[in-house]
Design a protein around this motif. Structure first.
Motif, PDB file in Angstrom:
ATOM      1  N   GLY A  77      61.886 -42.206 -28.412  1.00 47.08           N
ATOM      2  CA  GLY A  77      60.446 -42.331 -28.169  1.00 47.08           C
ATOM      3  C   GLY A  77      60.153 -42.461 -26.680  1.00 47.08           C
ATOM      4  N   ASP A  87      57.031 -41.668 -23.990  1.00 47.89           N
ATOM      5  CA  ASP A  87      55.996 -42.665 -23.709  1.00 47.89           C
ATOM      6  C   ASP A  87      56.315 -43.407 -22.414  1.00 47.89           C
ATOM      7  N   HIS A 121      55.728 -46.697 -27.768  1.00 45.00           N
ATOM      8  CA  HIS A 121      56.849 -47.478 -27.262  1.00 45.00           C
ATOM      9  C   HIS A 121      56.353 -48.684 -26.455  1.00 45.00           C
TER      10      HIS A 121
END
Ligand code: ASP
Length: 456
Positions: free
Chosen positions: A204, A207, A265
């Motif tokens: 992730g 982000d 995140h």
């Protein structure tokens, strides 16, 4: 001029249709000057993310086989090539050199396993950004591709969990000059070490790239484009007519997020919080919606902003006469949890009792050992374990000023005859936790939503 950093997640760049939405969003606002893109996400229901295919390839099929997904490394290789091939064809850009480079990259093999994984993982963002760059150029955008390995997005040497080094901020400031009305396009998720090895951040991580860029250039706002309208007052999977929260603080967001309900995140927030840069969660599929703005500070106009629910919790309740008078009892108990490797949540306590709330999943394969250590080292009279609890958390900075909201919450539960197993207020006074049996948790959540949030 206010710069907007925009990050488009995997679902926003998963196919040509989505990428066309992205270009419309970028064109719609001249301040959208830094665009961070992820690798293509899951396209259809039974499809896998390109990043997962890349990891499967790097681990020779182990990644999916561990999850009992029947996809070999060879299947993953063709899925990756097919995806990028289709993207090029659908966006009508020249594909030969992109696909040749991709194939060459995917033949590489570094002797260090972690290095190998990181390199493969990074290719999803790398090639997606290259394709999007070509497409944007073709559409007449004044776009410049900023590769992390070229402008110096420096990470430390934890190959698959890299952390940003200080010089990265300097490099961003020097290279993102915003001259000539250029729009910068950056692949997210990866960077390089000082030795020029490719490193990825945690999953992730695009982000994080967006958050770091926003912080370094002191952006006006960090727009995080995804596939949801924002952060909901309650889980929309349980209450379908729930509203999106227009504004909330970083702290409130943390309290509202629970496993499976995270919008982005958390570490991406840290520097934005420090730089007081608002984060705006937006929906690529519904760009007219204003989304949710996350701020360092806001005026608490309402007591409650949202209600979170955390399922699959367990309570480990210890009884021992006068345990509260035994200095070091709780410290030893928490030490046992940490030695066994279990994260702990709340600890309601009184003279003869203490309960520790944990995630049920964390107890798997550990409960026998945990009970044995507790009995041996703390000489408890009884240990009761309750499984399948849900913790419902009421969140809002305004609760501090008006703690009576909790009276309304308890009254609403009483009226519906809903019993609760646990109750506590956080020291910050901006959240209350109510523990209920999981089989009535959705009814409890609905009851609280209807009485406290729905009609205000
Ligand atoms: N593609 C990476 C992942 O799936 C990073 C990201 O999408 O943010 O974890």
């Amino acid at each position: 001029m206010g710069i907007k950093v925009c990050k488009f997640g995997g679902s926003s760049v998963k196919n040509s249709l989505q990428i066309k939405k992205v270009i419309d969003i970028v064109k719609d606002d001249n301040n959208r000057r830094v665009i961070v893109v992820s690798a293509p996400g899951r396209d259809e229901q039974y499809d896998e993310k390109i990043t997962d295919h890349l990891l499967n390839l790097a681990t020779n099929g182990k990644h999916f086989s561990e999850q009992k997904v029947d996809i070999t490394a060879k299947n993953s290789l063709s899925a990756i090539i097919n995806k990028f091939n289709t993207l090029c064809e659908d966006l009508e850009i020249k594909k030969e050199s992109i696909l040749n480079d991709l194939k060459k990259d995917l033949e590489k093999n570094f002797s260090n396993q972690e290095k190998n994984k990181a390199y493969f993982l990074s290719r999803g963002e790398h090639y997606n950004a290259k394709i999007i760059y070509e497409f944007f150029k073709l559409q007449g955008l004044n776009i410049k591709l900023m590769l992390p390995e070229e402008f110096g997005f420096i990470l430390n040497e934890e190959y698959c969990d890299g952390k940003v080094k200080y010089e990265t901020y300097k490099n961003i400031k020097t290279n993102f000059t915003f001259e000539k009305d250029e729009i910068y396009l950056v692949p997210g998720f990866y960077g390089i070490t000082k030795q020029n090895d490719i490193v990825v951040m945690s999953r992730g991580g695009s982000d994080l790239t967006g958050g770091e860029l926003a912080y370094a250039i002191d952006a006006d706002i960090y727009e995080n484009w995804t596939d949801t309208n924002g952060v909901y007052e309650v889980d929309p999977r349980v209450i379908s007519n729930a509203n999106v929260i227009p504004r909330l603080t970083f702290k409130e967001l943390r309290l509202l997020s629970s496993k499976g309900f995270n919008v982005f995140h958390f570490n991406a927030m840290l520097n934005c919080k420090k730089g007081k840069i608002p984060i705006n969660i937006r929906n690529t599929n519904n760009p007219k919606h204003d989304g949710t703005i996350i701020l360092s500070e806001r005026v608490p106009m309402e007591n409650l902003v949202g209600i979170a629910k955390l399922d699959n919790m367990a309570s480990i309740h210890l009884q021992k006469d006068m345990l509260a008078d035994e200095i070091g009892f709780t410290a030893e108990l928490l030490k046992i949890f940490s030695e066994v490797g279990i994260n702990t949540y709340h600890y309601p306590t009184d003279k003869d009792d203490i309960a520790i709330l944990v995630e049920q999943e964390d107890l798997k394969g550990k409960i026998n050992n945990l009970r044995r250590e507790i009995e041996k080292r703390l000489n408890t009279d009884n240990i009761f374990i309750t499984y399948n609890l849900s913790i419902i958390t009421l969140v809002g900075i305004g609760l501090k000023e008006n703690t009576f909201t909790i009276v309304d919450a308890i009254t609403a539960l009483k009226e519906k005859n809903i019993f609760f197993e646990m109750f506590d207020m956080s020291p910050s006074k901006i959240s209350f936790h109510i523990g209920v049996s999981q089989n009535i948790a959705n009814i409890a959540l609905k009851t609280l939503y209807e009485s406290l949030l729905e009609n205000r």
